[in-house]
Design an enzyme around this catalytic site. Sequence first.
Site, short mmCIF file in Angstrom:
data_model
loop_
_atom_site.label_atom_id
_atom_site.label_comp_id
_atom_site.label_asym_id
_atom_site.label_seq_id
_atom_site.Cartn_x
_atom_site.Cartn_y
_atom_site.Cartn_z
N PHE A 232 1.24 -1.06 0.24
CA PHE A 232 0.13 0.08 0.16
C PHE A 232 1.00 1.51 -0.16
CE2 PHE A 232 -2.53 -3.45 2.00
CZ PHE A 232 -3.79 -2.73 1.38
N ASP A 233 0.96 2.32 -0.81
CA ASP A 233 1.28 3.33 -0.49
C ASP A 233 -0.21 4.41 0.59
OD1 ASP A 233 1.67 6.31 -0.99
OD2 ASP A 233 -0.26 6.64 -1.62
N MET A 234 0.95 4.71 0.96
CA MET A 234 -0.05 5.89 2.41
C MET A 234 -1.14 7.07 2.53
SD MET A 234 1.12 7.06 6.45
CE MET A 234 1.77 8.38 5.86
N ASP A 235 -0.44 8.35 1.68
CA ASP A 235 -0.94 9.44 1.79
C ASP A 235 -2.29 9.39 0.23
OD1 ASP A 235 0.46 10.75 3.79
OD2 ASP A 235 2.71 10.68 2.04
#
Length: 219
Positions: A9-12
């Site tokens: 996953f990317d976070m932002d």
Amino acid sequence: MNRIKAVIFDMDGVLLDTESVCKTCWYRAAAEFSLSDIPRIFRECVGCSKTDTENLLTKYLGTHEDAVRFRKRATELFDVVEKEDGLNKKPFVTECLDTLKEKGLILAVASSTRSYRVRPQLTNAGIIDYFKTITTGDMVSHSKPDPEIYLMAASSLGLKPEECIAIEDSPNGVRSASAAGIKCIMVPDLIPPDSEMQEKACIILSTLREAAEYITELS
């Protein structure tokens, strides 16, 4: 096709609703610096590391010193919002993580943001324990759209890129995962997908709930 064993996953903009806060702060900083065409500049920088962001800003502000000053001012404004209001999770985050965990998939994070921000933000959101590894922007020489961060994230799990799938919201993130040989689901946040994204992403979905359903069918 290799069976999908992990989701990165990317976070932002994917796990946390930080991009909208960041955008507001960048626009405020742009007004202070009399920086024009901020919508285009912001789009270029979404998903980039601190170093790459400053290099991009230097093109528009003229000097690296001004680029650093701008980034620091935008960060100051962001910190005020985070301290006063906190950061919200994106819709269906916990549901998505639970579904994928129950399926037996390994979960990881690959974020261009630096570790000293990523880990507290994931902790405050109550979701850090879902992730086996967390790869951040300060761990690589060049972050998204360069593939290095996704290659490192896959390696940290002891997996080949083709055994992973990524979830991204930004064009730079999709470019990064795609260049690393990792299939990428795009769940757009602030930047709508264009023809390039339709080509590079394996699918474009509206929510993390849909992404979890798609991945469970693949794996």
